[in-house]
Design a protein around this motif. Structure first.
Motif, PDB file in Angstrom:
ATOM      1  N   ASP A   1      11.313  -1.523   3.591  1.00 42.69           N
ATOM      2  CA  ASP A   1      10.889  -2.315   4.747  1.00 42.69           C
ATOM      3  C   ASP A   1      10.000  -3.480   4.307  1.00 42.69           C
ATOM      4  OD1 ASP A   1      10.738  -2.499   7.768  1.00 42.69           O
ATOM      5  OD2 ASP A   1       8.612  -2.377   7.280  1.00 42.69           O
ATOM      6  N   LEU A   2       9.120  -3.243   3.355  1.00 37.00           N
ATOM      7  CA  LEU A   2       8.259  -4.314   2.857  1.00 37.00           C
ATOM      8  C   LEU A   2       9.054  -5.330   2.033  1.00 37.00           C
ATOM      9  CD1 LEU A   2       5.150  -2.164   1.847  1.00 37.00           C
ATOM     10  CD2 LEU A   2       5.245  -3.851   3.698  1.00 37.00           C
ATOM     11  N   LEU A   3      10.020  -4.865   1.242  1.00 38.66           N
ATOM     12  CA  LEU A   3      10.854  -5.785   0.468  1.00 38.66           C
ATOM     13  C   LEU A   3      11.618  -6.743   1.375  1.00 38.66           C
ATOM     14  CD1 LEU A   3      12.410  -3.519  -2.318  1.00 38.66           C
ATOM     15  CD2 LEU A   3      10.992  -5.553  -2.691  1.00 38.66           C
ATOM     16  N   ALA A   4      11.967  -6.282   2.571  1.00 40.65           N
ATOM     17  CA  ALA A   4      12.715  -7.132   3.500  1.00 40.65           C
ATOM     18  C   ALA A   4      11.909  -8.342   3.957  1.00 40.65           C
ATOM     19  CB  ALA A   4      13.165  -6.318   4.708  1.00 40.65           C
TER      20      ALA A   4
ATOM     21  N   THR B   1       3.433  -4.096  -3.848  1.00 43.15           N
ATOM     22  CA  THR B   1       2.406  -3.523  -4.708  1.00 43.15           C
ATOM     23  C   THR B   1       2.080  -2.102  -4.248  1.00 43.15           C
ATOM     24  OG1 THR B   1       0.602  -4.294  -3.306  1.00 43.15           O
ATOM     25  CG2 THR B   1       1.391  -5.810  -5.033  1.00 43.15           C
ATOM     26  N   PRO B   2       1.483  -1.289  -5.125  1.00 44.34           N
ATOM     27  CA  PRO B   2       1.049   0.039  -4.687  1.00 44.34           C
ATOM     28  C   PRO B   2       0.089  -0.027  -3.500  1.00 44.34           C
ATOM     29  CG  PRO B   2       1.057  -0.065  -7.076  1.00 44.34           C
ATOM     30  CD  PRO B   2       1.309  -1.461  -6.583  1.00 44.34           C
ATOM     31  N   GLU B   3      -0.755  -1.041  -3.480  1.00 44.94           N
ATOM     32  CA  GLU B   3      -1.703  -1.179  -2.368  1.00 44.94           C
ATOM     33  C   GLU B   3      -0.964  -1.433  -1.053  1.00 44.94           C
ATOM     34  OE1 GLU B   3      -3.716  -1.807  -6.165  1.00 44.94           O
ATOM     35  OE2 GLU B   3      -1.911  -2.712  -5.300  1.00 44.94           O
ATOM     36  N   ALA B   4       0.055  -2.303  -1.104  1.00 36.97           N
ATOM     37  CA  ALA B   4       0.834  -2.580   0.106  1.00 36.97           C
ATOM     38  C   ALA B   4       1.613  -1.345   0.543  1.00 36.97           C
ATOM     39  CB  ALA B   4       1.787  -3.743  -0.144  1.00 36.97           C
ATOM     40  N   LEU B   5       2.163  -0.617  -0.423  1.00 34.94           N
ATOM     41  CA  LEU B   5       2.918   0.590  -0.096  1.00 34.94           C
ATOM     42  C   LEU B   5       2.006   1.648   0.517  1.00 34.94           C
ATOM     43  CD1 LEU B   5       5.621   2.057  -0.176  1.00 34.94           C
ATOM     44  CD2 LEU B   5       5.063   2.809  -2.503  1.00 34.94           C
ATOM     45  N   ALA B   6       0.798   1.775  -0.023  1.00 33.06           N
ATOM     46  CA  ALA B   6      -0.159   2.728   0.540  1.00 33.06           C
ATOM     47  C   ALA B   6      -0.502   2.358   1.977  1.00 33.06           C
ATOM     48  CB  ALA B   6      -1.422   2.767  -0.320  1.00 33.06           C
ATOM     49  N   GLY B   7      -0.724   1.075   2.222  1.00 34.38           N
ATOM     50  CA  GLY B   7      -1.040   0.633   3.572  1.00 34.38           C
ATOM     51  C   GLY B   7       0.099   0.863   4.545  1.00 34.38           C
ATOM     52  N   ARG B   8       1.325   0.752   4.061  1.00 38.97           N
ATOM     53  CA  ARG B   8       2.499   0.916   4.929  1.00 38.97           C
ATOM     54  C   ARG B   8       2.791   2.377   5.232  1.00 38.97           C
ATOM     55  NH1 ARG B   8       6.183   2.119   7.480  1.00 38.97           N
ATOM     56  NH2 ARG B   8       8.133   1.008   7.949  1.00 38.97           N
TER      57      ARG B   8
ATOM     58  N   MET C   1      -0.121   6.743   2.332  1.00 41.00           N
ATOM     59  CA  MET C   1      -0.462   7.390   1.066  1.00 41.00           C
ATOM     60  C   MET C   1      -1.732   6.768   0.502  1.00 41.00           C
ATOM     61  SD  MET C   1       3.154   7.833  -0.992  1.00 41.00           S
ATOM     62  CE  MET C   1       3.464   6.081  -1.114  1.00 41.00           C
ATOM     63  N   SER C   2      -2.363   7.473  -0.424  1.00 36.16           N
ATOM     64  CA  SER C   2      -3.447   6.853  -1.174  1.00 36.16           C
ATOM     65  C   SER C   2      -2.834   5.879  -2.179  1.00 36.16           C
ATOM     66  CB  SER C   2      -4.260   7.911  -1.912  1.00 36.16           C
ATOM     67  OG  SER C   2      -3.496   8.471  -2.972  1.00 36.16           O
ATOM     68  N   VAL C   3      -3.651   4.977  -2.706  1.00 38.50           N
ATOM     69  CA  VAL C   3      -3.144   4.031  -3.701  1.00 38.50           C
ATOM     70  C   VAL C   3      -2.666   4.774  -4.946  1.00 38.50           C
ATOM     71  CG1 VAL C   3      -3.756   2.099  -5.209  1.00 38.50           C
ATOM     72  CG2 VAL C   3      -4.550   2.127  -2.840  1.00 38.50           C
ATOM     73  N   ASP C   4      -3.384   5.824  -5.343  1.00 42.39           N
ATOM     74  CA  ASP C   4      -2.951   6.604  -6.506  1.00 42.39           C
ATOM     75  C   ASP C   4      -1.598   7.265  -6.253  1.00 42.39           C
ATOM     76  OD1 ASP C   4      -5.139   5.924  -8.007  1.00 42.39           O
ATOM     77  OD2 ASP C   4      -6.247   7.780  -7.605  1.00 42.39           O
ATOM     78  N   GLN C   5      -1.403   7.786  -5.050  1.00 45.96           N
ATOM     79  CA  GLN C   5      -0.107   8.378  -4.715  1.00 45.96           C
ATOM     80  C   GLN C   5       0.993   7.325  -4.727  1.00 45.96           C
ATOM     81  OE1 GLN C   5      -1.300  10.059  -0.927  1.00 45.96           O
ATOM     82  NE2 GLN C   5      -1.167  12.158  -1.729  1.00 45.96           N
TER      83      GLN C   5
ATOM     84  N   ALA D   1       1.925   6.539  -8.253  1.00 52.92           N
ATOM     85  CA  ALA D   1       2.744   7.618  -8.801  1.00 52.92           C
ATOM     86  C   ALA D   1       4.177   7.512  -8.294  1.00 52.92           C
ATOM     87  CB  ALA D   1       2.147   8.975  -8.435  1.00 52.92           C
ATOM     88  N   HIS D   2       4.327   7.156  -7.026  1.00 51.25           N
ATOM     89  CA  HIS D   2       5.671   6.998  -6.464  1.00 51.25           C
ATOM     90  C   HIS D   2       6.403   5.850  -7.148  1.00 51.25           C
ATOM     91  CE1 HIS D   2       8.899   7.209  -3.551  1.00 51.25           C
ATOM     92  NE2 HIS D   2       8.805   5.903  -3.395  1.00 51.25           N
ATOM     93  N   VAL D   3       5.715   4.744  -7.360  1.00 50.66           N
ATOM     94  CA  VAL D   3       6.336   3.605  -8.042  1.00 50.66           C
ATOM     95  C   VAL D   3       6.802   4.017  -9.436  1.00 50.66           C
ATOM     96  CG1 VAL D   3       5.935   1.305  -8.996  1.00 50.66           C
ATOM     97  CG2 VAL D   3       5.075   1.873  -6.717  1.00 50.66           C
ATOM     98  N   GLY D   4       5.972   4.776 -10.146  1.00 52.51           N
ATOM     99  CA  GLY D   4       6.359   5.232 -11.475  1.00 52.51           C
ATOM    100  C   GLY D   4       7.573   6.142 -11.441  1.00 52.51           C
TER     101      GLY D   4
END
Length: 208
Positions: free
Chosen positions: A29-32, A38-45, A48-52, A55-58
């Protein structure tokens, strides 16, 4: 490998959650919006925590996601040019394969326009896909798509535009053309767009 049936394709894709789990849906959804995730953007969306999120990105990077400087740039929907152009939310983006262009509008709840090239004839293919996955316009009107079955997905743990999964799911100008391509690609079915919509819906809606 045998040629999969429509029923077996629906069953196989409904069990596959590579890009349809909650975190990856958030990333798509963010890529669209046309920017790296970024992990920070994914956490906000996603909550999740930024660390989580890191980890998901990895994890998805190891499975084939495109990651640059720690940010997701490709996960079925990609910022990097491929042979499958995909316009959504006013952004000119790309997909890894033809089938992606059919399920992403359902996942995003957005109308999209896809442009690709038949790998056999070189003919340009243009589609308009509605948020429910219906193809409301197709040029030529005989377009079909290749979709891999479980015999392919089960032996390929990595996705991505050049993977054995995505590389075998292009659009074709017609069924006759797709059938000419098929003998060198076991485990793939040539599917009309209405059938592909049902498989796409199974993938998006049943993988939670």
């Amino acid at each position: 490998m045998s040629t999969p049936t429509i029923a077996s394709l629906k069953a196989a894709w409904s069990r596959r959650d590579y890009s349809t789990n909650r975190a990856s849906r958030g990333a798509v959804d963010l890529l669209a919006n046309g920017r790296p995730v970024t992990p920070e953007a994914l956490a906000g969306r996603t909550g999740m925590s930024v660390d989580q999120a890191r980890a998901h990105v990895g994890r998805i990077r190891a499975e084939g996601a495109e990651v640059v400087d720690g940010a997701i740039v490709g996960l079925a929907l990609t910022l990097h040019p491929t042979g499958h152009r995909f316009r959504v939310r006013g952004h000119d983006l790309y997909t890894w394969c033809g089938f992606d262009a059919l399920f992403l509008p359902i996942m995003l709840g957005e109308r999209a326009e896809a442009t690709s090239t038949c790998p056999v004839t070189g003919a340009e293919i243009q589609l308009t896909v509605q948020p429910d996955g219906t193809v409301s316009a197709a040029t030529p009107g005989t377009v079909v798509v290749g979709i891999v079955g479980e015999e392919v997905t089960s032996c390929c743990s990595v996705a991505g535009p050049d993977s054995a999964i995505c590389a075998q799911m292009p659009f074709f100008a017609s069924r006759e053309v797709g059938e000419r391509w098929l003998p060198g690609h076991p485990g793939v079915a040539i599917v009309d767009l209405d059938e592909a919509r049902e498989i796409a819906r199974a993938y998006v809606e049943e993988c939670r």
